[in-house]
Scaffold this motif. Structure first.
Motif, mmCIF file in Angstrom:
data_model
loop_
_atom_site.group_PDB
_atom_site.id
_atom_site.type_symbol
_atom_site.label_atom_id
_atom_site.label_comp_id
_atom_site.label_asym_id
_atom_site.label_seq_id
_atom_site.Cartn_x
_atom_site.Cartn_y
_atom_site.Cartn_z
ATOM 1 N N GLY A 1 44.491 16.167 24.525
ATOM 2 C CA GLY A 1 45.245 16.594 25.707
ATOM 3 C C GLY A 1 46.736 16.706 25.410
ATOM 4 N N GLU A 2 47.271 15.703 24.739
ATOM 5 C CA GLU A 2 48.703 15.734 24.416
ATOM 6 C C GLU A 2 49.021 16.880 23.455
ATOM 7 O OE1 GLU A 2 49.105 11.223 23.628
ATOM 8 O OE2 GLU A 2 51.100 11.886 24.256
ATOM 9 N N ALA A 3 48.103 17.098 22.493
ATOM 10 C CA ALA A 3 48.327 18.187 21.534
ATOM 11 C C ALA A 3 48.339 19.531 22.260
ATOM 12 C CB ALA A 3 47.245 18.166 20.468
ATOM 13 N N TYR A 4 47.415 19.720 23.210
ATOM 14 C CA TYR A 4 47.404 20.968 23.993
ATOM 15 C C TYR A 4 48.688 21.093 24.815
ATOM 16 C CZ TYR A 4 42.566 22.334 23.007
ATOM 17 O OH TYR A 4 41.428 22.755 22.404
ATOM 18 N N PHE A 5 49.107 19.960 25.412
ATOM 19 C CA PHE A 5 50.334 19.989 26.216
ATOM 20 C C PHE A 5 51.525 20.419 25.352
ATOM 21 C CE2 PHE A 5 54.269 17.774 27.335
ATOM 22 C CZ PHE A 5 54.508 18.310 28.586
ATOM 23 N N LEU A 6 51.655 19.794 24.179
ATOM 24 C CA LEU A 6 52.796 20.116 23.315
ATOM 25 C C LEU A 6 52.734 21.561 22.843
ATOM 26 C CD1 LEU A 6 52.865 16.768 21.353
ATOM 27 C CD2 LEU A 6 54.792 17.701 22.650
ATOM 28 N N PHE B 1 55.689 28.030 25.548
ATOM 29 C CA PHE B 1 56.487 28.399 26.721
ATOM 30 C C PHE B 1 57.942 28.601 26.292
ATOM 31 C CE2 PHE B 1 58.448 26.711 30.889
ATOM 32 C CZ PHE B 1 58.573 27.987 31.400
ATOM 33 N N GLY B 2 58.419 27.668 25.455
ATOM 34 C CA GLY B 2 59.782 27.804 24.925
ATOM 35 C C GLY B 2 59.976 29.094 24.164
ATOM 36 N N GLU C 1 49.304 38.542 26.908
ATOM 37 C CA GLU C 1 48.395 37.643 26.184
ATOM 38 C C GLU C 1 49.061 36.297 25.911
ATOM 39 O OE1 GLU C 1 46.129 41.191 23.666
ATOM 40 O OE2 GLU C 1 47.693 39.988 22.726
ATOM 41 N N THR C 2 50.355 36.348 25.626
ATOM 42 C CA THR C 2 51.066 35.106 25.326
ATOM 43 C C THR C 2 51.108 34.202 26.552
ATOM 44 O OG1 THR C 2 52.388 36.318 23.717
ATOM 45 C CG2 THR C 2 53.208 34.164 24.392
ATOM 46 N N TRP C 3 51.435 34.787 27.711
ATOM 47 C CA TRP C 3 51.480 33.964 28.933
ATOM 48 C C TRP C 3 50.085 33.453 29.282
ATOM 49 C CZ3 TRP C 3 55.706 31.823 30.228
ATOM 50 C CH2 TRP C 3 56.935 32.468 30.020
ATOM 51 N N ASP C 4 49.058 34.304 29.102
ATOM 52 C CA ASP C 4 47.693 33.845 29.385
ATOM 53 C C ASP C 4 47.316 32.685 28.471
ATOM 54 O OD1 ASP C 4 47.345 35.632 31.406
ATOM 55 O OD2 ASP C 4 46.333 37.152 30.192
ATOM 56 N N PHE C 5 47.750 32.793 27.206
ATOM 57 C CA PHE C 5 47.463 31.729 26.244
ATOM 58 C C PHE C 5 48.123 30.417 26.678
ATOM 59 C CE2 PHE C 5 49.117 29.436 22.498
ATOM 60 C CZ PHE C 5 47.920 29.018 21.940
ATOM 61 N N ILE C 6 49.379 30.523 27.136
ATOM 62 C CA ILE C 6 50.102 29.315 27.554
ATOM 63 C C ILE C 6 49.402 28.648 28.738
ATOM 64 C CG2 ILE C 6 52.264 28.485 28.582
ATOM 65 C CD1 ILE C 6 53.633 30.795 26.928
ATOM 66 N N LEU C 7 49.002 29.472 29.719
ATOM 67 C CA LEU C 7 48.369 28.895 30.910
ATOM 68 C C LEU C 7 47.004 28.301 30.562
ATOM 69 C CD1 LEU C 7 49.350 31.432 33.716
ATOM 70 C CD2 LEU C 7 50.571 29.428 32.859
ATOM 71 N N ARG D 1 55.343 25.608 36.346
ATOM 72 C CA ARG D 1 56.613 26.214 35.936
ATOM 73 C C ARG D 1 56.380 27.497 35.130
ATOM 74 N NH1 ARG D 1 60.611 22.519 32.440
ATOM 75 N NH2 ARG D 1 60.853 21.367 34.390
ATOM 76 N N ALA D 2 55.438 27.419 34.178
ATOM 77 C CA ALA D 2 55.195 28.575 33.303
ATOM 78 C C ALA D 2 54.587 29.737 34.090
ATOM 79 C CB ALA D 2 54.284 28.172 32.151
ATOM 80 N N ALA D 3 53.665 29.424 35.006
ATOM 81 C CA ALA D 3 53.022 30.491 35.773
ATOM 82 C C ALA D 3 54.038 31.200 36.663
ATOM 83 C CB ALA D 3 51.886 29.907 36.625
ATOM 84 N N LEU D 4 54.962 30.438 37.243
ATOM 85 C CA LEU D 4 55.988 31.059 38.085
ATOM 86 C C LEU D 4 56.879 31.975 37.236
ATOM 87 C CD1 LEU D 4 57.392 31.264 40.848
ATOM 88 C CD2 LEU D 4 58.833 29.349 40.165
ATOM 89 N N HIS D 5 57.193 31.519 36.040
ATOM 90 C CA HIS D 5 58.010 32.337 35.139
ATOM 91 C C HIS D 5 57.295 33.652 34.824
ATOM 92 C CE1 HIS D 5 61.412 32.170 32.109
ATOM 93 N NE2 HIS D 5 60.795 33.279 31.770
#
Lengths: 628, 237
Positions: free
Chosen positions: A140-145, A151-152, A184-190, A221-225
């Motif tokens: 979970g932490e690895a996915y979060f990071l 996102f950055g 694709e990048t935003w979909d990957f992040i979400l 935050r990322a989805a709103l962006h």
């Protein structure tokens, strides 16, 4: 005979080597196996990953010395991102343009190094000698990071190469990964956020490591962006190969709706647990509201109900300089460079007043009420005069005095003197220049004192040139010391409940999805916490104003202007403005002059800056962003 | 002593003879020309800051980077420090329809290339006239002009910029007025922009340019040529 000798030596060399000859373990490094063998080793590895994650905190600054913009504690005169927006101006420099395409903000190389180490974590987790529950949390932490890191990247570069395993150096395809589309990048992040949420739990209570709620807040935050980009990209259209291939832009209105929905769902999941609430949600009066709001940022651990995720500063060796740069001149201690963050009048104007809820309430300085005249002092206008300079702000939203040190406000028990001029008894103005007049044996200096160390305003560089200083994040009990540099250890709030509410209401009002009445309730909850008693309705204007005020100086404005494609509108031959308090010696009262901030020039934001330059195009074979 | 001097001379001559002055050639080519309206033959005025660009790529490398060159305000350009060789050249991101990419060999010495293009729109100086008006206690400059449009997209914005510098434009101005337009226009229709003279110095000659921005991604303003006037002494009808 000689020939034999040589032959002998060669044979000796060949036979003297065994196969392991080159496989010596280094003695000065810990091997991966040893590191991951103990839980402390894993903890150390994780601490390193968290440290390198792109957290836009006190140490996020343009770094001209190389090494990336995060965890940067070098001396760049307090040129931090807040002074590149319409929140503040630096007292010394006006060189926003210097940071141009943000080469100094480049995050590319470090992001992919971090990505490699996150991928390495993914590859070792299955073999770790820990129980499955702990493994799941590590996943979970690895996915979060990973999501946090991408996102950055995405918000700076648009679509980027997505690399989720350690590449095989012998295959071209794995070495030269092309850019994915921005969508694709935003979909990957979400999707990565979702994986983090599934694997994480409630967390260990420290708020220093990822848990389920932090991962959801990141998704919010990322989805709103992403949604805002999909909706507003066309306000600053670009062209070229990267656009044609949708590496930047190319998202549709359906994408916008889908991302807004994702933001609403993620935010609401946090809201509906009831685990979080606003800190100091029901103040008795605006003064109490200001005290609470200020306290949360100065001492985040006291606001456990609102804070989701904290960036912890522990020792003075690994601290930051935010309080030093922001400190008023009068309380600078031994620090030599105070007063660099000067909130601008345009930002102060945006706050509501209690008597006119639902509207920005510009500071009125003259009887004609004209607040768009910035041409300086004009004796033919009738200026409003005040016994105490604070009176002109009396009716303003409490968050103003909690975020900003106003002229003559009290900080650390001192009255912070911010005065920019005098009107002499013969009516001659001396404004933003040194000058004095003696009346009945008392000398009145235009800046409040002839001794610069006794005041905090308008002396060039050490004093504010906007009439305001930052207060948010400055602890009353912190004494700046120098050396060492970067000795501030107050913690940074990376995610808080207030932002989640703001994400929710913006998504609702932008997309028409979600629950309007709930969104309106949250909007008024935030305002209620700031001492407002009158409710206002859910409109885009109200939501955006609330966001600008509530998240002031939290390094969010720069991305709000970016994702909503407002940067080039806000900064279009734009001057930033100041409010100069002037002592009128004829009446011994204060008047205020709305002016352009002195020693600054008009600034415009070129639209190509919405995407940053990708480094190393000639070796990584990637398609460059437009106009670089 | 003699030995010492001798060995010193040998040492110095060794050091000197082992060096070459420089192992790279200096730029040997000059590249210049103008961006020209193919209908009228006039150069197309540009912005000094944030104006149109020429992208050029020097071939002969793997993954060559795009290099950029900017126009002068009058629509000409010049780079006296180029290397001779094969190039791909394209004027782009400007106030005109980009032509096809040129594949050219830049020779040693002078290379003049004029790009014949169609601008997004044209404002002819002979169509511009100014008036002065006293309104609500302030003096106003009124500018009448016509925009000849070559695009099928709308005109997004009109702008009047005024400065003492002849390079006056989008970013160089003491005063400006922008008016959102967002529609098509007729070449015979007279349009109006106005600006108050507050803050300008009387008896000073200023440069004024009038521009129109096409609603096309990354489009730059199309300007008239700078007109020098003393705004306070304009005719007051």
């Amino acid at each position: 005979m000689k020939k034999y000798n040589i032959l002998f030596i060669v044979i000796l060399f060949l036979s003297g080597c065994s196969k392991e000859f080159l496989d010596l373990e280094p003695t000065n490094k810990i091997s991966a196996n040893d590191l991951f063998a103990t839980e402390d080793g894993i903890k150390a590895y994780m601490a390193n990953l968290y440290y390198r994650a792109p957290v836009e905190d006190f140490n996020w600054a343009a770094n001209p010395y190389g090494g990336g913009p995060f965890n940067f504690t070098g001396n760049i005169a307090g040129m931090y991102p807040i002074v590149w927006t319409d929140e503040a101006v630096n007292s010394e420099y006006d060189d926003i343009q210097l940071y141009g395409p943000w080469a100094f903000m480049g995050w590319w190389e470090h992001a992919y190094k971090l990505n490699k180490d996150i991928n390495m974590l993914f590859s070792v987790i299955p073999d770790l000698d820990i129980d499955n529950e702990k493994k799941q949390l590590l996943y979970g932490e690895a996915y979060f990071l990973r999501a946090y890191n991408y996102f950055g990247l995405a918000k700076m570069y648009g679509g980027v190469p997505i690399i989720t395993k350690i590449p095989d150096l012998n295959t071209q395809e794995e070495l030269y990964v092309p850019r994915s589309t921005e969508k694709e990048t935003w979909d990957f992040i979400l999707a990565t956020c979702d994986s983090a949420v599934i694997n994480l739990d409630d967390g260990d209570g420290t708020k220093r490591r990822a848990n389920k709620w932090i991962a959801l807040a990141l998704k919010s935050r990322a989805a709103l962006h992403a949604a805002s980009l999909a909706k507003y990209w066309d306000k600053a259209p670009l062209s070229g190969e990267a656009v044609d291939k949708k590496l930047v832009g190319g998202m549709t209105n359906e994408d916008a709706q889908r991302y807004y929905k994702a933001c609403i769902d993620a935010s609401y999941e946090i809201i509906k647990t009831g685990k979080f609430s606003l800190y100091g949600a029901n103040p008795a009066n605006p003064d109490e509201a200001a005290t609470n709001y200020f306290h949360m940022f100065a001492y985040p651990d006291d606001a456990a109900e609102e804070v989701l995720f904290i960036r912890d500063y522990v020792t003075k060796e690994y601290g930051h300089m935010y309080q030093d740069w922001g400190q008023p001149n009068q309380t600078k201690g031994t620090w030599p460079h105070p007063g660099r963050f000067n909130p601008i009048l345009d930002f102060v104007d945006a706050f509501e007043s209690y008597s006119n809820p639902g509207h920005s309430s510009p500071i009125i300085t003259t009887t004609d009420g004209n607040y768009s005249n910035y041409s300086g002092y004009n004796p033919s206008r009738n200026y409003l005069e005040f016994d105490n300079p604070l009176d002109i702000f009396a009716d303003k939203d409490a968050r103003l005095k909690a975020s900003v040190i106003l002229p003559m406000a009290t900080f650390k028990g001192k009255s912070i003197i911010i005065q920019g001029g005098i009107i002499k008894t013969d009516g001659t103005p001396v404004i933003e220049a040194a000058g004095e007049e003696t009346i009945d044996g008392i000398t009145y200096h235009s800046f409040g004192s002839a001794n610069p160390s006794l005041v905090s305003g308008f002396y060039p560089v050490i004093g504010t040139r906007s009439g305001f200083l930052i207060r948010k994040y400055l602890q009353e009990d912190f004494e700046p010391i120098y050396p060492p540099v970067a000795a501030c250890v107050n913690d940074w709030i990376e995610f808080r409940y207030g932002e989640v509410l703001l994400n929710y209401m913006e998504s609702v009002v932008e997309s028409g999805q979600g629950d309007v009445s709930k969104a309106e309730e949250y909007l008024n909850d935030l305002r209620h916490r700031a001492g407002h008693t009158t409710n206002i309705s859910l409109t885009l204007e109200n939501v955006l104003r609330e966001r600008r005020i509530e998240l002031a100086f939290e390094n969010k404005r720069i991305w709000d202007l970016t994702r909503r494609r407002e940067y080039h509108k806000v900064f279009d031959n734009t001057y930033r403005h100041s409010l100069v308090p002037v002592l009128d010696l004829r009446t011994m009262k204060y008047l205020f002059v709305r002016s352009r901030v002195s020693r600054t020039h008009a600034w415009s934001y070129p639209t190509q800056w919405y995407y940053k330059i990708i480094p190393g195009i000639s070796s990584n074979n990637l398609i460059q962003n437009p106009q670089y | 002593m003699k030995h010492k001097i001798l060995s010193l001379i040998i040492l110095i001559s060794l050091i000197v003879s082992s060096c070459e002055l420089d192992n790279y050639d200096a730029p040997d080519a000059k590249f210049f020309g103008a961006i020209i309206d193919k209908e009228t033959g006039d150069t197309i005025p540009q912005d000094l800051i944030d104006g149109s660009k020429i992208d050029y790529i020097e071939l002969g490398y793997k993954n060559p980077q795009i290099q950029q060159l900017r126009f002068h305000v009058d629509g000409t350009f010049r780079n006296d420090l180029m290397f001779s060789g094969d190039y791909k050249i394209i004027p782009t991101r400007g106030n005109f329809f980009s032509p096809d990419t040129l594949n050219v060999y830049i020779n040693k010495g002078e290379n003049k290339i004029d790009f014949l293009v169609t601008p997004y729109c044209t404002i002819k100086n002979e169509d511009v006239r100014f008036e002065l008006k006293d309104y609500k206690g302030k003096l106003w400059l009124l500018a009448y002009f016509k925009v000849i449009q070559h695009t099928t997209e709308n005109i997004k914005e009109l702008m009047l910029a005024i400065d003492e510098n002849p390079n006056v434009g989008l970013r160089i101005n003491t005063k400006y007025f922008k008016r959102p337009f967002k529609k098509m226009t007729d070449p015979d229709k007279e349009l109006l922009l106005y600006i108050s003279l507050e803050g300008l110095k009387e008896g000073t000659k200023y440069y004024i340019r009038i521009g129109a921005l096409a609603d096309i991604p990354e489009a730059r303003y199309n300007w008239c040529k700078a007109i020098r006037v003393d705004p306070f002494s304009l005719p007051q009808p």
